[in-house]
Design a protein around this motif. Structure first.
Motif, PDB file in Angstrom:
ATOM      1  N   LEU A   1       9.884 -13.059 -13.948  1.00 45.61           N
ATOM      2  CA  LEU A   1       8.457 -13.254 -13.666  1.00 45.61           C
ATOM      3  C   LEU A   1       8.245 -13.552 -12.182  1.00 45.61           C
ATOM      4  N   SER A   2       9.161 -14.359 -11.604  1.00 49.10           N
ATOM      5  CA  SER A   2       9.063 -14.661 -10.181  1.00 49.10           C
ATOM      6  C   SER A   2       9.246 -13.406  -9.340  1.00 49.10           C
ATOM      7  N   ASP A   3      10.232 -12.545  -9.733  1.00 52.98           N
ATOM      8  CA  ASP A   3      10.443 -11.283  -9.016  1.00 52.98           C
ATOM      9  C   ASP A   3       9.218 -10.391  -9.109  1.00 52.98           C
ATOM     10  N   LEU A   4       8.607 -10.377 -10.287  1.00 52.87           N
ATOM     11  CA  LEU A   4       7.413  -9.559 -10.476  1.00 52.87           C
ATOM     12  C   LEU A   4       6.284 -10.027  -9.568  1.00 52.87           C
ATOM     13  N   ASN A   5       6.132 -11.341  -9.447  1.00 50.54           N
ATOM     14  CA  ASN A   5       5.099 -11.876  -8.564  1.00 50.54           C
ATOM     15  C   ASN A   5       5.378 -11.511  -7.110  1.00 50.54           C
ATOM     16  N   ASN A   6       6.676 -11.559  -6.720  1.00 49.37           N
ATOM     17  CA  ASN A   6       7.034 -11.173  -5.352  1.00 49.37           C
ATOM     18  C   ASN A   6       6.736  -9.708  -5.095  1.00 49.37           C
ATOM     19  N   LEU A   7       7.037  -8.858  -6.083  1.00 51.04           N
ATOM     20  CA  LEU A   7       6.745  -7.427  -5.942  1.00 51.04           C
ATOM     21  C   LEU A   7       5.251  -7.187  -5.818  1.00 51.04           C
ATOM     22  N   LYS A   8       4.468  -7.941  -6.583  1.00 50.05           N
ATOM     23  CA  LYS A   8       3.012  -7.794  -6.481  1.00 50.05           C
ATOM     24  C   LYS A   8       2.530  -8.164  -5.080  1.00 50.05           C
ATOM     25  N   ALA A   9       3.109  -9.252  -4.515  1.00 48.25           N
ATOM     26  CA  ALA A   9       2.713  -9.669  -3.167  1.00 48.25           C
ATOM     27  C   ALA A   9       3.101  -8.609  -2.132  1.00 48.25           C
ATOM     28  N   SER A  10       4.318  -8.040  -2.274  1.00 46.63           N
ATOM     29  CA  SER A  10       4.766  -6.995  -1.350  1.00 46.63           C
ATOM     30  C   SER A  10       3.885  -5.759  -1.462  1.00 46.63           C
ATOM     31  N   ASN A  11       3.521  -5.426  -2.704  1.00 45.18           N
ATOM     32  CA  ASN A  11       2.655  -4.275  -2.923  1.00 45.18           C
ATOM     33  C   ASN A  11       1.297  -4.471  -2.254  1.00 45.18           C
ATOM     34  N   SER A  12       0.782  -5.684  -2.352  1.00 44.87           N
ATOM     35  CA  SER A  12      -0.511  -5.971  -1.714  1.00 44.87           C
ATOM     36  C   SER A  12      -0.413  -5.835  -0.201  1.00 44.87           C
ATOM     37  N   LYS A  13       0.701  -6.330   0.375  1.00 39.36           N
ATOM     38  CA  LYS A  13       0.895  -6.230   1.824  1.00 39.36           C
ATOM     39  C   LYS A  13       1.012  -4.775   2.261  1.00 39.36           C
ATOM     40  N   LEU A  14       1.759  -3.963   1.482  1.00 35.01           N
ATOM     41  CA  LEU A  14       1.902  -2.547   1.819  1.00 35.01           C
ATOM     42  C   LEU A  14       0.558  -1.818   1.758  1.00 35.01           C
ATOM     43  N   LYS A  15      -0.244  -2.168   0.774  1.00 33.32           N
ATOM     44  CA  LYS A  15      -1.568  -1.560   0.682  1.00 33.32           C
ATOM     45  C   LYS A  15      -2.418  -1.914   1.899  1.00 33.32           C
ATOM     46  N   ALA A  16      -2.311  -3.193   2.334  1.00 34.87           N
ATOM     47  CA  ALA A  16      -3.084  -3.614   3.501  1.00 34.87           C
ATOM     48  C   ALA A  16      -2.619  -2.867   4.752  1.00 34.87           C
ATOM     49  N   ASP A  17      -1.273  -2.721   4.899  1.00 36.14           N
ATOM     50  CA  ASP A  17      -0.743  -1.990   6.048  1.00 36.14           C
ATOM     51  C   ASP A  17      -1.175  -0.527   6.012  1.00 36.14           C
ATOM     52  N   LEU A  18      -1.165   0.065   4.826  1.00 35.69           N
ATOM     53  CA  LEU A  18      -1.570   1.456   4.698  1.00 35.69           C
ATOM     54  C   LEU A  18      -3.042   1.631   5.062  1.00 35.69           C
ATOM     55  N   ASP A  19      -3.870   0.708   4.629  1.00 35.27           N
ATOM     56  CA  ASP A  19      -5.298   0.786   4.975  1.00 35.27           C
ATOM     57  C   ASP A  19      -5.486   0.673   6.484  1.00 35.27           C
ATOM     58  N   ALA A  20      -4.734  -0.254   7.120  1.00 32.67           N
ATOM     59  CA  ALA A  20      -4.847  -0.410   8.568  1.00 32.67           C
ATOM     60  C   ALA A  20      -4.388   0.850   9.296  1.00 32.67           C
ATOM     61  N   CYS A  21      -3.309   1.465   8.789  1.00 28.10           N
ATOM     62  CA  CYS A  21      -2.810   2.703   9.401  1.00 28.10           C
ATOM     63  C   CYS A  21      -3.826   3.823   9.264  1.00 28.10           C
ATOM     64  N   ASN A  22      -4.444   3.912   8.109  1.00 27.68           N
ATOM     65  CA  ASN A  22      -5.468   4.940   7.904  1.00 27.68           C
ATOM     66  C   ASN A  22      -6.641   4.739   8.845  1.00 27.68           C
ATOM     67  N   GLN A  23      -7.009   3.495   9.073  1.00 25.26           N
ATOM     68  CA  GLN A  23      -8.110   3.211   9.990  1.00 25.26           C
ATOM     69  C   GLN A  23      -7.761   3.655  11.412  1.00 25.26           C
ATOM     70  N   ARG A  24      -6.493   3.409  11.823  1.00 25.58           N
ATOM     71  CA  ARG A  24      -6.084   3.832  13.158  1.00 25.58           C
ATOM     72  C   ARG A  24      -6.080   5.346  13.281  1.00 25.58           C
ATOM     73  N   VAL A  25      -5.646   6.030  12.214  1.00 25.53           N
ATOM     74  CA  VAL A  25      -5.639   7.498  12.237  1.00 25.53           C
ATOM     75  C   VAL A  25      -7.058   8.033  12.360  1.00 25.53           C
ATOM     76  N   ILE A  26      -7.971   7.429  11.624  1.00 28.22           N
ATOM     77  CA  ILE A  26      -9.366   7.865  11.685  1.00 28.22           C
ATOM     78  C   ILE A  26      -9.932   7.635  13.081  1.00 28.22           C
ATOM     79  N   ALA A  27      -9.584   6.462  13.659  1.00 27.82           N
ATOM     80  CA  ALA A  27     -10.091   6.161  14.998  1.00 27.82           C
ATOM     81  C   ALA A  27      -9.506   7.118  16.034  1.00 27.82           C
ATOM     82  N   ALA A  28      -8.205   7.459  15.876  1.00 25.43           N
ATOM     83  CA  ALA A  28      -7.575   8.365  16.832  1.00 25.43           C
ATOM     84  C   ALA A  28      -8.105   9.784  16.713  1.00 25.43           C
ATOM     85  N   SER A  29      -8.521  10.146  15.517  1.00 29.38           N
ATOM     86  CA  SER A  29      -9.031  11.511  15.318  1.00 29.38           C
ATOM     87  C   SER A  29     -10.407  11.717  15.924  1.00 29.38           C
TER      88      SER A  29
END
Length: 217
Positions: A56-84
């Motif tokens: 259960l603890s590992d699952l919670n850690n994976l959920k936190a990592s997944n949330s961070k990756l989603k946030a990074d992906l959103d930020a990257c998409n924003q930079r791509v849009i701005a650069a375009s």
């Protein structure tokens, strides 16, 4: 005395005592029955519970990592849009002179001149010759002494680069100004040796001078 009644009690009392003892023995045996040991099963359940908690603890850690990756992906998409969203420069007018062409050419020429100037590595020269070498010391060329060096400097050849670019005819002409005593000197290899000095090919120069007495080809 009634002997018949006494006989009845003689066998009745022991019978009753036996029955009572049997009942008591049964009850005592039942109460002291062996207790089933469930410790192994309890330990197994405890271990399973601990494992489930870890998962259960590992699952919670994976959920936190997944949330961070989603946030990074959103930020990257924003930079791509701005650069375009790059503003396309307006096309230059036909036949309009390029005012930056001259500046670019001058800059390129300056860069080429800078890159062509090779840095002098005094430590490498000292390591090859076993003594301190001064930059643009023409006496490092086999066959050139202090007087000949002075003659060349008087004629504007003051560096290894300048000597490396001089022709054999130019070198001979400078020697001739010193008189007949300089006719024994052969300047044919001097531009070659100066070029090795200028390019920092110290080991190659040392080997060449060892193989050619007095710098003669």
């Amino acid at each position: 005395m009634n002997f018949e009644n006494m006989n009845i009690w003689c066998w009745l009392i022991p019978a009753l005592v036996g029955i009572i003892c049997g009942i008591l023995g049964y009850l005592l045996g039942k109460s002291s029955a062996k207790v089933i040991d469930n410790s192994a099963e309890i330990n197994s359940l405890t271990a399973s519970n601990t494992k489930l908690k870890a998962e259960l603890s590992d699952l919670n850690n994976l959920k936190a990592s997944n949330s961070k990756l989603k946030a990074d992906l959103d930020a990257c998409n924003q930079r791509v849009i701005a650069a375009s969203k790059v503003v396309t420069p307006a096309p230059a007018a036909p036949n309009a002179p390029n005012t930056n062409l001259g500046a670019s050419a001058a800059s390129f020429a300056a860069g080429a001149a800078t890159s062509s100037a090779l840095a002098f590595d005094g430590s490498a020269a000292k390591s090859a010759f076993g003594k301190t070498i001064k930059q643009d010391d023409l006496k490092l060329v086999e066959g050139i002494g202090p007087k000949i060096e002075g003659m060349f400097k008087d004629h504007g050849i003051k560096t290894w680069k300048g000597l490396s670019e001089a022709s054999l005819a130019e070198c001979q002409k400078i020697l001739d100004t010193g008189g007949t005593r300089y006719k024994i000197h052969d300047p044919a290899s001097w531009p070659l040796q100066a070029k090795m000095c200028y390019e920092g090919k110290w080991a190659e120069l040392v080997k060449w001078q060892q193989e050619h007495k007095h710098g003669k080809l």
